[in-house]
Scaffold this active site. Structure first.
Site, PDB file in Angstrom:
ATOM      1  N   GLU A  30       0.861  -1.190   0.000  1.00  0.00           N
ATOM      2  CA  GLU A  30       0.000   0.000   0.000  1.00  0.00           C
ATOM      3  C   GLU A  30       0.895   1.236   0.000  1.00  0.00           C
ATOM      4  O   GLU A  30       1.761   1.390   0.860  1.00  0.00           O
ATOM      5  CB  GLU A  30      -0.915  -0.023   1.231  1.00  0.00           C
ATOM      6  CG  GLU A  30      -1.877   1.143   1.251  1.00  0.00           C
ATOM      7  CD  GLU A  30      -3.147   0.876   2.064  1.00  0.00           C
ATOM      8  OE1 GLU A  30      -3.437  -0.288   2.392  1.00  0.00           O
ATOM      9  OE2 GLU A  30      -3.857   1.866   2.350  1.00  0.00           O
ATOM     10  N   ARG A  56     -11.426  17.581  10.558  1.00  0.00           N
ATOM     11  CA  ARG A  56     -10.686  16.328  10.750  1.00  0.00           C
ATOM     12  C   ARG A  56      -9.394  16.530  11.534  1.00  0.00           C
ATOM     13  O   ARG A  56      -8.965  15.648  12.277  1.00  0.00           O
ATOM     14  CB  ARG A  56     -10.383  15.720   9.382  1.00  0.00           C
ATOM     15  CG  ARG A  56      -9.377  14.602   9.437  1.00  0.00           C
ATOM     16  CD  ARG A  56      -9.252  13.930   8.103  1.00  0.00           C
ATOM     17  NE  ARG A  56      -8.038  13.128   8.035  1.00  0.00           N
ATOM     18  CZ  ARG A  56      -7.609  12.514   6.954  1.00  0.00           C
ATOM     19  NH1 ARG A  56      -8.304  12.612   5.824  1.00  0.00           N
ATOM     20  NH2 ARG A  56      -6.511  11.795   6.967  1.00  0.00           N
ATOM     21  N   LYS A 111       1.279  10.785  13.520  1.00  0.00           N
ATOM     22  CA  LYS A 111       1.794  11.349  12.258  1.00  0.00           C
ATOM     23  C   LYS A 111       2.296  12.776  12.502  1.00  0.00           C
ATOM     24  O   LYS A 111       1.743  13.485  13.347  1.00  0.00           O
ATOM     25  CB  LYS A 111       0.697  11.363  11.194  1.00  0.00           C
ATOM     26  CG  LYS A 111       0.326   9.967  10.694  1.00  0.00           C
ATOM     27  CD  LYS A 111      -0.535  10.011   9.431  1.00  0.00           C
ATOM     28  CE  LYS A 111      -0.917   8.579   9.048  1.00  0.00           C
ATOM     29  NZ  LYS A 111      -1.561   8.465   7.730  1.00  0.00           N
ATOM     30  N   GLU A 171       5.478   9.622  13.559  1.00  0.00           N
ATOM     31  CA  GLU A 171       5.450   8.819  12.331  1.00  0.00           C
ATOM     32  C   GLU A 171       5.712   9.745  11.148  1.00  0.00           C
ATOM     33  O   GLU A 171       4.964  10.687  10.904  1.00  0.00           O
ATOM     34  CB  GLU A 171       4.082   8.129  12.190  1.00  0.00           C
ATOM     35  CG  GLU A 171       3.978   7.254  10.952  1.00  0.00           C
ATOM     36  CD  GLU A 171       2.629   6.525  10.835  1.00  0.00           C
ATOM     37  OE1 GLU A 171       2.183   5.898  11.814  1.00  0.00           O
ATOM     38  OE2 GLU A 171       2.025   6.600   9.744  1.00  0.00           O
ATOM     39  N   ASP A 184      -2.604  14.291   7.178  1.00  0.00           N
ATOM     40  CA  ASP A 184      -2.110  13.044   6.598  1.00  0.00           C
ATOM     41  C   ASP A 184      -0.958  13.289   5.621  1.00  0.00           C
ATOM     42  O   ASP A 184      -1.161  13.232   4.410  1.00  0.00           O
ATOM     43  CB  ASP A 184      -3.279  12.345   5.878  1.00  0.00           C
ATOM     44  CG  ASP A 184      -2.940  10.923   5.502  1.00  0.00           C
ATOM     45  OD1 ASP A 184      -1.861  10.457   5.891  1.00  0.00           O
ATOM     46  OD2 ASP A 184      -3.753  10.280   4.818  1.00  0.00           O
ATOM     47  N   GLU A 226       6.329  21.758  -3.410  1.00  0.00           N
ATOM     48  CA  GLU A 226       5.246  22.486  -2.732  1.00  0.00           C
ATOM     49  C   GLU A 226       4.745  23.636  -3.613  1.00  0.00           C
ATOM     50  O   GLU A 226       3.544  23.880  -3.716  1.00  0.00           O
ATOM     51  CB  GLU A 226       5.774  23.043  -1.402  1.00  0.00           C
ATOM     52  CG  GLU A 226       4.749  23.858  -0.633  1.00  0.00           C
ATOM     53  CD  GLU A 226       5.327  24.472   0.642  1.00  0.00           C
ATOM     54  OE1 GLU A 226       6.550  24.757   0.670  1.00  0.00           O
ATOM     55  OE2 GLU A 226       4.564  24.673   1.594  1.00  0.00           O
ATOM     56  N   LYS A 253      -3.607  -0.293  14.046  1.00  0.00           N
ATOM     57  CA  LYS A 253      -4.462   0.739  13.446  1.00  0.00           C
ATOM     58  C   LYS A 253      -5.889   0.287  13.701  1.00  0.00           C
ATOM     59  O   LYS A 253      -6.300  -0.779  13.226  1.00  0.00           O
ATOM     60  CB  LYS A 253      -4.192   0.849  11.947  1.00  0.00           C
ATOM     61  CG  LYS A 253      -5.170   1.771  11.198  1.00  0.00           C
ATOM     62  CD  LYS A 253      -4.799   1.900   9.725  1.00  0.00           C
ATOM     63  CE  LYS A 253      -5.798   2.768   8.975  1.00  0.00           C
ATOM     64  NZ  LYS A 253      -5.441   2.923   7.554  1.00  0.00           N
ATOM     65  N   GLU A 299     -10.427   4.554   9.144  1.00  0.00           N
ATOM     66  CA  GLU A 299     -10.584   4.224   7.724  1.00  0.00           C
ATOM     67  C   GLU A 299     -11.158   2.818   7.532  1.00  0.00           C
ATOM     68  O   GLU A 299     -10.667   2.022   6.738  1.00  0.00           O
ATOM     69  CB  GLU A 299      -9.235   4.373   7.001  1.00  0.00           C
ATOM     70  CG  GLU A 299      -8.692   5.792   7.108  1.00  0.00           C
ATOM     71  CD  GLU A 299      -7.417   6.047   6.317  1.00  0.00           C
ATOM     72  OE1 GLU A 299      -6.654   5.099   6.088  1.00  0.00           O
ATOM     73  OE2 GLU A 299      -7.210   7.222   5.928  1.00  0.00           O
ATOM     74  N   GLU A 317       3.963   9.291  -0.664  1.00  0.00           N
ATOM     75  CA  GLU A 317       2.552   9.160  -1.054  1.00  0.00           C
ATOM     76  C   GLU A 317       1.970  10.452  -1.626  1.00  0.00           C
ATOM     77  O   GLU A 317       1.460  10.471  -2.739  1.00  0.00           O
ATOM     78  CB  GLU A 317       1.731   8.706   0.158  1.00  0.00           C
ATOM     79  CG  GLU A 317       0.242   8.629  -0.135  1.00  0.00           C
ATOM     80  CD  GLU A 317      -0.589   8.231   1.076  1.00  0.00           C
ATOM     81  OE1 GLU A 317      -0.016   7.927   2.125  1.00  0.00           O
ATOM     82  OE2 GLU A 317      -1.827   8.224   0.951  1.00  0.00           O
TER      83      GLU A 317
HETATM   84  O1  GCW Z   1      -3.072   8.433   4.072  1.00  0.00           O
HETATM   85  C1  GCW Z   1      -3.570   7.241   4.341  1.00  0.00           C
HETATM   86  C2  GCW Z   1      -3.142   6.369   3.209  1.00  0.00           C
HETATM   87  C3  GCW Z   1      -3.553   4.963   3.488  1.00  0.00           C
HETATM   88  C4  GCW Z   1      -2.906   4.553   4.801  1.00  0.00           C
HETATM   89  C5  GCW Z   1      -3.360   5.499   5.895  1.00  0.00           C
HETATM   90  C6  GCW Z   1      -2.716   5.198   7.215  1.00  0.00           C
HETATM   91  C7  GCW Z   1      -2.176   2.360   5.370  1.00  0.00           C
HETATM   92  O2  GCW Z   1      -3.705   6.837   2.045  1.00  0.00           O
HETATM   93  O3  GCW Z   1      -3.135   4.174   2.434  1.00  0.00           O
HETATM   94  O4  GCW Z   1      -3.227   3.237   5.113  1.00  0.00           O
HETATM   95  O5  GCW Z   1      -3.025   6.796   5.538  1.00  0.00           O
HETATM   96  O6  GCW Z   1      -1.729   5.842   7.532  1.00  0.00           O
HETATM   97  O7  GCW Z   1      -3.182   4.330   7.934  1.00  0.00           O
END
Ligand code: GCW
Length: 720
Positions: free
Chosen positions: A191, A365, A389, A416, A394, A540, A311, A315, A422
């Site tokens: 992923e 969020r 994170k 993290e 995200d 950016e 996790k 999601e 990504e």
């Molecule tokens: O940003 C999202 C990603 C997912 C990821 C999620 C996470 C593994 O698009 O793919 O899932 O974060 O960090 O759990």
């Protein structure tokens, strides 16, 4: 005349010959990138002279596996770089040797040595000293792993032609946790992985050939990374089936010589899905018992198992909320099973509602992480680490530091960071992330009005936590060069170096990496370091300036431009652009109140337009397009200029790289050239998409008249 002609002919041959030699030399040096920063290429005779006094033999003071690995690595590195095969001698003959051993072993061998310093955890000490009257080079530490790190440090110095004369260098890692996560699925796909399929799994099983897994562990160890979670945080419950644990133990076997602990991501519903229970309620004693048994079973196979990553309630993943329980209930039930074995649980703070009502302007969020975890501060067991994170959304191209870092005083935490790109170009765009990570790590949260940078909070230094540190989502794959692009490996290297010492500068890190990866030709070093250091800003500029987030297709590939996909859905990555203005109002006074989650001094900084930096303006404030930035430009003009400048700079990378044609091996030269050409074309796509979109919305033309003609008339109806 004749003689002039023959001189000319001779010269022509000489030139041809030289050219041929060049070509041969370059061809011989062609590289796949598989060695990454551990190339150990031969030093020039001149540079090699620096090491004439290096001992010609080595002894190791015990035969534990990590120490043995350390010695083999030393022999390999010295042979490749200096062309000399070190003699491996018995420990009874340590005179004039490079001596590898822990402090207690060294004390036993040479009581005459003054070794007053005790080295914490994985720290090491490189020191020239006399044993039995003869000069030795000591590589010592408290742990075997520390000795291995000392060897890698020594070899890195040689590769970069640093002097070792009278060396006396002690290094301590900043924090005990320096881990990577891999989001590998058991079918072999990764992923958000952009470097080929999994090095661990294929077709639902652990791979037969784990050579790459072993090479990966070597790379990780070389920068001080001591743990790796091998499977996706969106975990398949099947990872905990008995038969699978036996397979996974083979991966632990290839990690072990490099001091890398293996850990697994687990699904909270496992007790039900694979355990046959009718519940996975963390407070049900049968569930606790199930976790205990499974953990005991894992340790039977993998005695040095590291722990679990979780996790949950995120999601679509099941979690404790199914039973009205908290993340603390969920984390603790697993932590208690791991505790007797010394394992830890990383519970991810990435818990949020992805069906948020976008009509409601107070919804946000960004608030979820703090709202979910701050009230639980102190409720987690001591072997639980909350994995947070870097930003509250995200892994966007720019976000402020997550307020949760300052919101946990009685709970362990880890930051993290995402090595795999990504949202930052997926390794097809150059984007060196160390400068971004450093901004977050250095950000001062002003907890209790004191200097409390994020790096100290996550390392557990501020509140004296037993454990804490750094986690990088790496996602290397089977591609020869690991991440898909040779230049992207600077991010993995940089993550490891920052986890070891977040006080290193981005300049120092990229300088080291470039020397190790491409050699010491000054033009090469100058060009690559300059490109890498500007690349985040360039990316950016043409994707999402002013803190609006990466304006990408968030419903699909997280790669192409797609500013509209952020709006009008429940995912909450909103920028709230309409006909008048843009940005999320997260103020305490009129907005979502997110800013209120920070300590008072930081609240003040962000709440006021006067003190909020331009580069995060739209993250915190909704402003009209005509709002004038600190720079003196309006928001709309800044957006136009930034996208055009960014695309121009991406194009300029090509010319910069072309300077290196005869200075870099042909394989990597052409690979990178093609990538940069592609990036430049994509930057134009980004530029035009975002500029047209914002022109249509705002109706305000670019003062420099660059794109209106192609954009058509502005939209009319207001969407909000
Ligand atoms: O940003 C999202 C990603 C997912 C990821 C999620 C996470 C593994 O698009 O793919 O899932 O974060 O960090 O759990």
């Amino acid at each position: 005349m004749r003689s002039t002609r023959s001189i000319k002919t001779a010269l022509r041959f000489a030139v041809l010959g030289a050219a041929l030699l060049c070509v041969l030399a370059v061809t011989a040096a062609a590289e796949t990138g598989a060695e990454a920063w551990l190339r150990y290429s031969a030093l020039s005779p001149q540079a090699a002279k620096t090491y004439q006094r290096l001992p010609h033999k080595t002894v190791v003071l015990d035969d534990f596996v990590v120490l043995k690995t350390a010695q083999q690595e030393l022999v390999r590195g010295v042979a490749q770089m200096l062309g000399e095969t070190l003699l491996v001698a018995e420990k009874s003959a340590p005179e004039n040797a490079i001596v590898l051993g822990t402090l207690p072993q060294l004390r036993a061998l040479a009581p005459e040595l003054h070794l007053p310093r005790d080295l914490r955890s994985d720290g090491y000490w490189l020191k020239t000293a006399k044993i039995r009257g003869s000069e030795c080079l000591l590589i010592t530490a408290s742990t075997d792993r520390g000795v291995l790190y000392g060897v890698f440090a020594l070899l890195s110095k040689i590769a970069r032609a640093e002097s070792l004369a009278a060396i006396d260098e002690e290094q301590q890692p900043y924090a005990p946790i320096r881990w990577v996560n891999q989001w590998d699925n058991l079918d072999g796909r990764i992923e958000r992985g952009y470097g080929g399929p999994s090095i661990f799994f294929a077709d639902g099983n652990v791979r037969g050939d784990l050579t790459r897994a072993s090479e990966y562990a070597r790379l990780l160890a070389s920068v001080g990374i001591n743990g790796c979670t091998i499977n996706n945080v969106n975990a398949a419950p099947g990872i905990l089936e008995d038969s699978f644990i036996a397979q996974v133990s083979r991966i632990a076997d290839v990690f072990r010589p490099w001091g890398v602990q293996l850990s697994l991501s687990v699904d909270m519903s496992s007790p039900k899905v694979i355990g046959g229970l009718d519940t996975f309620d963390p407070l049900d004693p049968r569930v606790a018992e199930w976790w205990r048994k499974i953990v005991d079973e894992i340790y039977r196979h993998i005695p040095d198992f590291g722990g679990f990553v979780v996790k949950a309630d995120s999601e679509g993943r099941l979690g404790p909320s199914t039973y009205g329980r908290t993340p603390a209930d969920a984390a603790n039930v697993i932590a208690r099973a791991l505790k007797p074995h010394g394992g830890v649980v990383f519970y991810r703070a990435f818990v949020y509602n992805h069906h948020l009502d976008w009509h409601e302007l107070k919804n946000d969020r960004a608030k979820a992480v703090y709202d979910n975890f701050h009230p639980l501060d102190g409720a987690f067991d001591d072997n639980v680490i909350i994995q947070i994170k870097n930003g509250p959304i995200d892994f966007q191209v720019r976000e402020p530091a997550s307020p949760l870092f300052a919101g946990l005083r009685r709970t362990n935490e880890a930051i993290e960071l995402q090595v795999t790109q990504e949202y930052t170009g997926q390794q097809r765009h150059l984007c060196f992330l160390v400068p971004m990570w450093k901004e977050v790590l250095d950000f001062d949260m002003r907890v209790d009005a004191n200097a409390t940078p994020v790096k100290d909070l996550v390392a557990g230094r501020t509140f004296h936590r037993p454990v804490g540190g750094f986690v990088g989502v790496a996602n290397v794959g089977m591609d020869a060069n690991w991440l898909g692009s040779p230049l992207a490996m600077a991010n993995l290297y940089g993550f490891g170096r920052l986890a070891w010492d977040p006080n290193l500068s981005a300049e120092k890190i990229i300088d080291e990496w470039t020397h190790l990866t491409f050699g010491s030709d000054p033009l090469v070093v100058k060009t690559i370091t300059a490109m890498q250091l500007t690349s985040w800003h360039v990316y950016e500029s043409y994707t999402g300036p002013l803190g609006a987030g990466t304006l990408t297709n968030i419903l699909g590939n997280h790669y192409d431009p797609g500013p509209e996909s952020s709006e009008e859905n429940g995912w909450g990555q909103w920028h709230r652009a309409d006909h008048q203005g843009i940005g999320m109002d997260r103020t305490i006074a009129t907005g979502t109140g997110y800013i209120g989650q920070y300590p008072p001094e930081v609240q003040k900084l962000y709440e006021s337009l006067a003190s909020c930096a331009d580069n995060l303006l739209l993250f915190f404030h909704h402003v009209p397009y005509t709002y004038v930035l600190h720079s003196g430009k309006t928001v709309i003009q800044h957006v136009y200029d930034s996208h055009y400048d960014g695309a121009d700079q991406a194009r300029d990378f090509i010319a910069q790289w072309q300077l290196l044609e005869r200075h870099v091996d042909q394989d990597r030269y052409h690979d990178i050239l093609q990538r940069l050409q592609y990036q430049a074309s994509q930057a134009i796509v980004w530029r035009d998409t975002i500029c047209k979109w914002i022109y249509r919305l705002s109706g305000i033309p670019d003062q420099k008249g660059r794109m209106q003609a192609a954009s058509g008339p502005p939209d009319t109806p207001d969407r909000h």
